[in-house]
Design a protein around this motif. Structure first.
Motif, PDB file in Angstrom:
ATOM      1  N   LYS A  77       2.367  -1.428  -0.002  1.00 57.85           N
ATOM      2  CA  LYS A  77       1.914  -0.131   0.502  1.00 57.85           C
ATOM      3  C   LYS A  77       3.050   0.572   1.262  1.00 57.85           C
ATOM      4  CE  LYS A  77      -2.368  -0.104   1.710  1.00 57.85           C
ATOM      5  NZ  LYS A  77      -3.633  -0.287   2.471  1.00 57.85           N
ATOM      6  N   THR A  78       3.787  -0.191   2.063  1.00 53.56           N
ATOM      7  CA  THR A  78       4.934   0.390   2.776  1.00 53.56           C
ATOM      8  C   THR A  78       5.988   0.876   1.794  1.00 53.56           C
ATOM      9  OG1 THR A  78       4.549  -1.055   4.679  1.00 53.56           O
ATOM     10  CG2 THR A  78       6.724  -0.056   4.493  1.00 53.56           C
ATOM     11  N   ASN A  79       6.202   0.121   0.718  1.00 57.99           N
ATOM     12  CA  ASN A  79       7.134   0.569  -0.313  1.00 57.99           C
ATOM     13  C   ASN A  79       6.706   1.895  -0.910  1.00 57.99           C
ATOM     14  OD1 ASN A  79       9.493  -1.216  -1.551  1.00 57.99           O
ATOM     15  ND2 ASN A  79       8.032  -2.590  -0.569  1.00 57.99           N
ATOM     16  N   TRP A  89      -5.073   4.368  -2.559  1.00 57.82           N
ATOM     17  CA  TRP A  89      -4.554   3.026  -2.801  1.00 57.82           C
ATOM     18  C   TRP A  89      -5.253   2.305  -3.955  1.00 57.82           C
ATOM     19  CZ3 TRP A  89      -0.291   0.645  -2.266  1.00 57.82           C
ATOM     20  CH2 TRP A  89      -0.206  -0.746  -2.329  1.00 57.82           C
ATOM     21  N   GLU A  90      -6.553   2.349  -3.980  1.00 62.21           N
ATOM     22  CA  GLU A  90      -7.289   1.641  -5.039  1.00 62.21           C
ATOM     23  C   GLU A  90      -6.990   2.253  -6.413  1.00 62.21           C
ATOM     24  OE1 GLU A  90      -8.790  -1.206  -4.602  1.00 62.21           O
ATOM     25  OE2 GLU A  90      -8.320  -1.087  -2.461  1.00 62.21           O
ATOM     26  N   ALA A 150      -1.332   8.900   4.992  1.00 64.14           N
ATOM     27  CA  ALA A 150      -2.761   9.136   4.797  1.00 64.14           C
ATOM     28  C   ALA A 150      -3.107   9.208   3.310  1.00 64.14           C
ATOM     29  CB  ALA A 150      -3.174  10.425   5.508  1.00 64.14           C
ATOM     30  N   LEU A 151      -2.254   9.875   2.517  1.00 61.39           N
ATOM     31  CA  LEU A 151      -2.498   9.976   1.081  1.00 61.39           C
ATOM     32  C   LEU A 151      -2.439   8.607   0.405  1.00 61.39           C
ATOM     33  CD1 LEU A 151      -0.483  13.177   0.097  1.00 61.39           C
ATOM     34  CD2 LEU A 151      -2.957  12.859  -0.078  1.00 61.39           C
ATOM     35  N   VAL A 152      -1.506   7.775   0.827  1.00 63.19           N
ATOM     36  CA  VAL A 152      -1.401   6.432   0.255  1.00 63.19           C
ATOM     37  C   VAL A 152      -2.673   5.645   0.537  1.00 63.19           C
ATOM     38  CG1 VAL A 152      -0.185   4.219   0.424  1.00 63.19           C
ATOM     39  CG2 VAL A 152       1.118   6.360   0.258  1.00 63.19           C
ATOM     40  N   GLU A 153      -3.180   5.718   1.747  1.00 62.76           N
ATOM     41  CA  GLU A 153      -4.424   5.016   2.089  1.00 62.76           C
ATOM     42  C   GLU A 153      -5.589   5.530   1.244  1.00 62.76           C
ATOM     43  OE1 GLU A 153      -4.992   2.440   3.867  1.00 62.76           O
ATOM     44  OE2 GLU A 153      -3.046   2.201   4.854  1.00 62.76           O
TER      45      GLU A 153
END
Length: 447
Positions: free
Chosen positions: A422-424, A13-14, A7-10
């Protein structure tokens, strides 16, 4: 914790891409050494930019010997112990005329990110830095510090790591996000052999110099030579020298063309030998070096350079990646029996293989995270590549390429599928989280 980090990555992300773009924009190809810039201005500028971003995240930063920067999370210890994540910000050159977008600007098209260094290695190491930030923002504190190291000379020989180790001790464990998944516990040995052959043939005088872009790291894609005022050109397809089967080698193609048109004699015999022994012969069988083992698979051999020294001597350089159970002496002894007459062999590059203990607890920690996020096979592997793990003690390679992804780096339109990057970031953030727990003596906690 995995759900929370995703959730934090999403959410962030920008912001990550904006920070990554600041490092991408620096054309950090090795330049002329200057005072305080051992590998040129641009690689150092990229390191300084990354350190500036790290400072903004609230990390302690340091530039070591003008060559390697690091961002540290956690207070330094008297015993100097720390965990390390080691990547590089230098890149190979990029010919803008062959790109569909500016190589030193982060471009986004149809879910794919393009830029020189997006895969090798700015994207992965900056994702590790951002992952470190996310863990810090969660309020987690490691008892053993974690450092993100930013190198500046990996592409041209990793001469930056000895400079770092002059001033700093190595990590008690580290990984470099500059290879593939799963965990890479072993790297094959590398040896480059320059084979000088004396050719006593009047036809050699009519042979001009070989023209084309040749280097140790790639399969050459175009090569030409003039013979008896006739220009012969061979067009191939570039690929990394450790994956020659993905390219078409212009050296062997040109050898085939020359073997067809040359008059009978020693020069024709030489190019016929080259064509027969090396055209699409990637595993050394016709050179007497077709070694393999269960851990690392087959030996790989790639012609990377051909040169006319003078009217009697030609030089051919072979890049060889050999299994971890094989020695350099075994290769040299065997290959000498299969070369043209009047050939001399010189070693121009030699890197011993690595073999990290596969049962190390940190290997299991990283493997479990990779399996949890991806659902893929976690069995540790070996590689034909060369990473910082050869130069930094206690280090393995871990990511960023997933199984089946190969031959993307060092080429025009270098890319990273956005979902994969993103998975990385998720994998690396989780790894840092688990390393924080492991460092405090508790690596069994789950959330």
């Amino acid at each position: 914790m995995e759900t929370k980090i995703k959730a934090l990555v999403e959410e962030n992300w920008e912001d990550f891409l904006n920070d990554l773009a600041q490092v991408i924009r620096i054309p950090s190809v090795q330049g002329i050494a200057e005072a305080n810039c051992p590998f040129g201005r641009e690689p150092k500028a990229a390191v300084l930019q990354a350190l500036e971003i790290a400072k903004g995240y609230g990390f302690e930063t340091k530039l070591v010997n003008q060559a390697v920067g690091y961002a540290q999370f956690g207070e330094s210890r008297v015993d100097q112990k720390y965990l390390g994540i080691i990547g590089h910000l230098d890149v190979v050159p990029a010919d803008e005329s062959n790109w569909d977008s500016p190589p030193f600007a982060l471009s986004r098209r149809n879910g794919v990110l393009y830029a020189r260094g997006i895969l090798d290695n700015k994207g992965p190491i900056m994702s590790c830095l951002f992952g470190l930030k996310l863990i810090k923002d969660l309020g987690i504190q490691p008892k053993i510090p974690i450092r993100i190291l930013f190198g500046s000379n990996e592409e041209m020989g990793s001469h930056d790591m000895p400079l770092y180790l002059e001033k700093e001790v190595p990590p008690i464990f580290g990984f470099t996000p500059d290879c593939k998944y799963p965990v890479v516990y072993g790297e094959r040995g590398i040896v480059n052999l320059a084979i000088k052959t004396t050719i006593e043939d009047a036809a050699t005088v009519k042979l001009g110099d070989f023209r084309g872009q040749m280097s140790r790291s790639i399969v050459p894609s175009e090569l030409s030579v003039i013979f008896d005022e006739q220009k012969i050109t061979a067009l191939g397809k570039s690929s990394p020298s450790n994956a020659p089967e993905m390219g078409v080698n212009s050296i062997t193609k040109l050898a085939h063309e020359l073997s067809e048109i040359l008059p009978s004699g020693a020069l024709k015999t030489y190019f016929s030998w080259l064509d027969d022994h090396l055209s699409e012969e990637y595993y050394g069988g016709k050179l007497g070096i077709g070694y393999s083992d269960e851990a690392s698979g087959k030996l790989i051999v790639t012609p990377v350079l051909i040169e006319k020294i003078d009217d009697q001597n030609l030089l051919l350089e072979l890049a060889i990646r050999y299994p971890i159970s094989v020695t350099q002496d075994m290769i040299i002894t065997a290959i000498k029996e299969h070369l043209p007459q009047k050939s001399q062999v010189t070693v121009t590059r030699a890197l011993k293989g690595t073999n990290f203990p596969i049962d190390n607890p940190y290997i299991k920690l990283l493997s479990d995270i990779y399996g949890s996020v991806t659902g893929l096979d976690v069995k540790p592997v070996t590689t034909t590549g060369a990473t910082y793990a050869r130069y930094m003690p206690n280090t393995v390679a871990f990511g960023p390429s997933f199984p089946g992804q190969k031959g993307i780096a060092h080429k025009e339109n270098e890319y990273f599928v956005e979902a994969d990057l993103k998975t990385n970031l998720i994998i690396y953030a989780l790894a840092i989280y688990k390393l924080c727990l492991s460092a405090s003596g508790n690596n069994t906690r789950t959330d």
